[in-house]
Design an enzyme around this catalytic site. Structure first.
Site, PDB file in Angstrom:
ATOM      1  N   LYS A  79       0.808  -1.228   0.000  1.00  0.00           N
ATOM      2  CA  LYS A  79       0.000   0.000   0.000  1.00  0.00           C
ATOM      3  C   LYS A  79       0.844   1.283   0.000  1.00  0.00           C
ATOM      4  O   LYS A  79       0.438   2.289  -0.581  1.00  0.00           O
ATOM      5  CB  LYS A  79      -0.930   0.025   1.211  1.00  0.00           C
ATOM      6  CG  LYS A  79      -2.119  -0.901   1.086  1.00  0.00           C
ATOM      7  CD  LYS A  79      -3.020  -0.770   2.300  1.00  0.00           C
ATOM      8  CE  LYS A  79      -4.141  -1.782   2.221  1.00  0.00           C
ATOM      9  NZ  LYS A  79      -5.022  -1.736   3.385  1.00  0.00           N
ATOM     10  N   ASP A 115      -9.854   2.719   2.090  1.00  0.00           N
ATOM     11  CA  ASP A 115      -9.881   2.321   3.505  1.00  0.00           C
ATOM     12  C   ASP A 115     -10.353   3.507   4.349  1.00  0.00           C
ATOM     13  O   ASP A 115     -11.053   3.332   5.347  1.00  0.00           O
ATOM     14  CB  ASP A 115      -8.491   1.888   3.984  1.00  0.00           C
ATOM     15  CG  ASP A 115      -8.069   0.541   3.423  1.00  0.00           C
ATOM     16  OD1 ASP A 115      -8.953  -0.286   3.135  1.00  0.00           O
ATOM     17  OD2 ASP A 115      -6.853   0.319   3.279  1.00  0.00           O
TER      18      ASP A 115
END
Ligand code: NAD
Length: 297
Positions: A79, A115
Site C-alpha cells: 500500500k 480504507d
C-alpha cells in the site's frame, strides 16, 4: 440475467490474497447489477517467486495495464510502496502515504484510498453518534493511518495513536496535523495507555484497534481489558475473525462496539463505485459479506 455495457477486469495485489473476500464481494455485486466483471487475486509471492517487492509491483502494474485491467486493489505489503509507481494520487491518499485502489485508464495510474472512506462510512452507519472528543487508535500502519485520517475528517478533536513503534506513531500523527489544524494529534507508546484511559479529566471517548492483534494469525488483545469502561466506544478493523477478543471484552465491559466487517465492506463498495461509476448496494454487499463469514470462508 442479461449483461449490459462495459466489462471490467480487476485484480488484488498483495501477500496471501488468495482467500480474500474482496474479489467475491465485487463480483457478486456486479452480477446483481448485470455488469460483466472479473476480479482476480494476484499473490505477490507467486510473481517472480517473491523477489524484490518494488520490482514486482512495477511488473504487475505494467502487466495489468498491458492486459487491459481497469483497476487493481492493493493490500499488504504494497500500500505504501505502490505510490512511487503512480502518475497521480488523490490528496487524501497522498496525505497518509497509502493507496489501496489504483485506477488504470488512458495510460495513467491514479491512486485512491478507500480504507479511509470505508472506515468513515462504517463508523457513520454502525456508531452514528460516537463521541469523537478523544479517540485512541492502536496501530500506526496502513490501517491505522486510514482510520486516523477518517476520524479527523469526521471531526475528532483529539487523536492519540499508540504503536509498539512509538516513532511510527509520532510520524503518523505529525503527518496528519497540518491537514487538521483545529485538532490535536500525538503518537505514543502503548505503555501510556493505562494512564490515558484512566485519565478522567480529559477522558478518552473511543478506541480503535488498527493493529493486527486479534487476527486468527495473531490471537490476543492489544491492551489490558481492565482498562475498558462502559462510556467508551470500541471499534476493531480486524475482521478475521469478525468477533475479536477485544470486541468480546468491550461488550462484557458494557461498551458499544463496531466490528471490522463494516470497513471491509465499505472499502470494497467505494472501490467498486470508483471502478464502475455504478452505485453499489451496500446493504446487499454487507449481507453477502456476513454470509461468507458465516460459511467460514
Ligand atoms: P501493519 O503491519 O502495516 O501495521 C500494524 C501496526 O500495528 C504496526 O505498526 C505494529 O507495530 C502495530 N502493533 C502491533 N501490535 C501492537 C500492539 N500490541 N500495540 C500497539 N501497536 C501494535 O498492518 P496494517 O496493514 O495496518 O493492518 C493492520 C490490520 O488491519 C490487519 O489485521 C488488517 O487485516 C486490518 N485491515 C482491515 C481492513 C478492513 O477493511 N477492515 C482494512 C485494512 C487493514
Amino acid at each position: 440475467m442479461s449483461v449490459v455495457g462495459e466489462s471490467y477486469l480487476v485484480g488484488l495485489l498483495g501477500e496471501g490474497v488468495l482467500p480474500s473476500l474482496t474479489p467475491p464481494l465485487h463480483e457478486r455485486e456486479a452480477d446483481e447489477q448485470g455488469l460483466r466483471y472479473l476480479y482476480r487475486p494476484i499473490d505477490l509471492l507467486a510473481v517472480d517467486g517473491g523477489g524484490e517487492v518494488d520490482a514486482t509491483i512495477a511488473r504487475v502494474l505494467d502487466g495489468a495495464a498491458l492486459l487491459g485491467f481497469n483497476a487493481l486493489n492493493i493490500t499488504h505489503p504494497c500500500k505504501q510502496r505502490v505510490l512511487a509507481h503512480l502518475d497521480e494520487v488523490t490528496a487524501s491518499a497522498a496525505a497518509i502515504g497509502s493507496v489501496n485502489t489504483v485506477l488504470l485508464a488512458d495510460g495513467r495510474r491514479v491512486g485512491h484510498n478507500t480504507d479511509v472512506t470505508g472506515f468513515a462510512s462504517a463508523l457513520r452507519d454502525g456508531l452514528p453518534d460516537a463521541d469523537l472528543g478523544h479517540v485512541v487508535v492502536i496501530g500506526a500502519g496502513g490501517a491505522g493511518a486510514a482510520v486516523s485520517a477518517a476520524l479527523l475528517e469526521a471531526g475528532a478533536s483529539r487523536l492519540t495513536v499508540a504503536d509498539l513503534d512509538a516513532e511510527r506513531a509520532g510520524a503518523l500523527a505529525a503527518s496528519l496535523v497540518p491537514r487538521f489544524p483545529a485538532a490535536t494529534a500525538s503518537g505514543v507508546s502503548p505503555d501510556v495507555l493505562a494512564d490515558l484511559l484512566g485519565d478522567t479529566t480529559r477522558p478518552v471517548t473511543g478506541l480503535v484497534n488498527a493493529s493486527f492483534v486479534g487476527m486468527h494469525t495473531h490471537p490476543g488483545i492489544p491492551l489490558d481489558a481492565g482498562l475498558l469502561r462502559p462510556d467508551l466506544w470500541v471499534a476493531d478493523v480486524v475482521y478475521r475473525p469478525v468477533d475479536t477478543e477485544l470486541l468480546r471484552a468491550a461488550r462484557a465491559a458494557g461498551c458499544r462496539t463496531l466490528d471490522g466487517g463494516g470497513m471491509a465492506v465499505g472499502q470494497a463498495a467505494d472501490a467498486f463505485r470508483l471502478i464502475t461509476g455504478a452505485e453499489p448496494d451496500r446493504e446487499r454487499m454487507r449481507a453477502h459479506f456476513a454470509a461468507m463469514i458465516q460459511e467460514g470462508r
